[in-house]
Design a protein around this motif. Structure first.
Motif, PDB file in Angstrom:
ATOM      1  N   CYS A 196      11.803  -0.124  -1.828  1.00  0.00           N
ATOM      2  CA  CYS A 196      10.705   0.377  -2.664  1.00  0.00           C
ATOM      3  C   CYS A 196      10.901   1.870  -2.907  1.00  0.00           C
TER       4      CYS A 196
ATOM      5  N   SER B  81       8.487   4.012  -3.966  1.00  0.00           N
ATOM      6  CA  SER B  81       7.284   4.831  -3.739  1.00  0.00           C
ATOM      7  C   SER B  81       7.354   5.431  -2.345  1.00  0.00           C
TER       8      SER B  81
ATOM      9  N   ALA C 287       5.803  -2.208   0.690  1.00  0.00           N
ATOM     10  CA  ALA C 287       6.468  -2.176  -0.610  1.00  0.00           C
ATOM     11  C   ALA C 287       5.374  -2.202  -1.683  1.00  0.00           C
ATOM     12  N   CYS C 288       5.453  -1.262  -2.664  1.00  0.00           N
ATOM     13  CA  CYS C 288       4.302  -1.047  -3.552  1.00  0.00           C
ATOM     14  C   CYS C 288       4.111  -2.177  -4.563  1.00  0.00           C
ATOM     15  N   GLY C 289       5.201  -2.845  -4.945  1.00  0.00           N
ATOM     16  CA  GLY C 289       5.081  -3.945  -5.909  1.00  0.00           C
ATOM     17  C   GLY C 289       5.166  -3.498  -7.355  1.00  0.00           C
ATOM     18  N   HIS C 290       5.196  -2.186  -7.608  1.00  0.00           N
ATOM     19  CA  HIS C 290       5.131  -1.708  -9.003  1.00  0.00           C
ATOM     20  C   HIS C 290       6.356  -0.931  -9.458  1.00  0.00           C
ATOM     21  N   CYS C 291       7.131  -0.433  -8.532  1.00  0.00           N
ATOM     22  CA  CYS C 291       8.245   0.439  -8.933  1.00  0.00           C
ATOM     23  C   CYS C 291       9.449  -0.412  -9.373  1.00  0.00           C
TER      24      CYS C 291
ATOM     25  N   CYS D   6      10.855  -2.518  -6.455  1.00  0.00           N
ATOM     26  CA  CYS D   6      10.035  -3.699  -6.144  1.00  0.00           C
ATOM     27  C   CYS D   6      10.170  -4.761  -7.231  1.00  0.00           C
TER      28      CYS D   6
HETATM   29 ZN    ZN Z   1       7.812  -0.224  -4.817  1.00  0.00          ZN
END
Ligand code: ZN
Length: 337
Positions: free
Chosen positions: A54, A56, A62-66, A69
């Motif tokens: 990740c 971020s 793990a942020c899920g948006h970058c 991810c």
């Molecule tokens: Zn991320």
């Protein structure tokens, strides 16, 4: 976020310590996630891999948006390699280890480092284990190897000694584990009781409650009780073999651990969680721990023997012969062997 692996609630302490190490740049080349089956070690390793990929910086998960991810969730992050058996129950092959070695030599594409998750680390033949050892002896900079093993004692000592060990322990009374488990169980089941039966391993508890594990466990404990009372060892062993020798060893192991725990706790021990265990527990009152530990040694050794194509009937009989010596034999019972 939902597509990426997250640590289980009972892993929060170890998770925080992993984040601290990563944040301080104190990660070694290899970590070994070790501990009994059913604690979610593989998921923890996967979650940590996700966090490392990740982008971020300060995220707890793990942020899920970058970008990292997104690539990971889509299943094609170029800096992650998973080394798992091609089929459930199969060994890792030397080809897979060579693939990992080659992967290690590549430059990271996006993340600051590459991550390899390898499980179960004890499921390797000698040539695969030696190939892995070579990789560990000459680690390429920027690759973190996450090994996962239920039975770290079965690894080459030279592999073990090159890893930092992340030890996971059974969670008999962890509030997070109980809460999580209760939500997985069919209504009316008591999470604390099922968790105790599964030896403090929440994922094993789910299997026990929902996967037909309960009948199997009852059958194994029935075999133990019969032999303790002087019943025939060979027929108990063949009953176990017919239902799957590895599962029999697992449940016998959990049972013996529970007996040792109760025995060591003495009079103050909580009552056993069910009738079968209470029955064994009552019998165990008069025996010394040394013999129980000897049985435990055999049970720990058994999975390796079974995988090495030893005759399962003989392996289980050997365990039961030791088990039979744990109990004072009632005079009225003939030895029926
Ligand atoms: Zn991320």
């Amino acid at each position: 976020m939902s597509d990426l692996p997250q640590p289980f609630p009972w892993q929060e302490d170890v998770w925080q310590s992993l984040l601290r190490r990563a944040g301080a740049g104190r990660l070694p080349h290899a970590l070994l996630f070790a501990g009994p089956a059913g604690l979610g070690k593989r998921r923890l390793a996967e979650a940590f891999a996700a966090r490392l990929l990740c982008e971020s910086a300060d995220a707890q998960r793990a942020c899920g948006h970058c970008r990292g991810c997104h690539l990971h969730a889509a299943g094609n992050h170029p800096d992650l390699l998973r080394v798992y058996p091609a089929e459930e129950g199969k060994d890792l092959t030397i080809g897979q280890i060579r693939e990992a070695t080659a992967f290690q030599e590549l430059k990271p594409q996006y993340a600051p480092h590459k991550v390899i998750v390898l499980a179960p680390a004890e499921r390797m033949n000698d040539s695969a284990a030696n190939a892995l050892l070579k990789t560990l002896e000459e680690p390429a900079a920027g690759t973190l190897l996450l090994l996962v093993s239920d039975r770290p004692a079965a690894l080459l000592p030279t592999i073990r000694s090159r890893c930092q060990i992340i030890q996971l322990r059974p969670v008999h009374t962890d509030a997070g584990a109980l809460h999580w488990l209760q939500a997985q169980l069919p209504g009316g089941m008591d999470a604390a009781q099922v968790l105790a039966l599964a030896g403090g391993a929440p994922l094993a508890a789910v299997q026990l409650a929902t996967g037909g594990g309960a009948e199997r466990r009852t059958a194994i404990m029935q075999g133990l009780a019969d032999v303790a009372l002087g019943g025939a060892i060979s027929s108990a062993a063949s009953g176990w073999v017919s239902g799957g020798a590895e599962a029999a060893v697992h449940w016998a192991y959990v049972t013996v651990c529970e007996l040792i725990r109760v025995k060591a706790a003495g009079e103050g021990a909580a009552m056993a969680a069910d009738d079968e265990l209470r029955r064994l527990q009552a019998m165990a009152d008069s025996v010394d721990l040394t013999r129980l530990y000897r049985v435990l040694d055999r049970l720990q050794e058994a999975p390796r023997l079974l995988r090495g194509h030893a005759n399962p009937q003989l392996v289980l009989e050997e365990i039961l012969i030791h088990w039979a010596t744990v109990f004072p034999r009632p005079r009225t019972m003939a030895r029926s062997r």
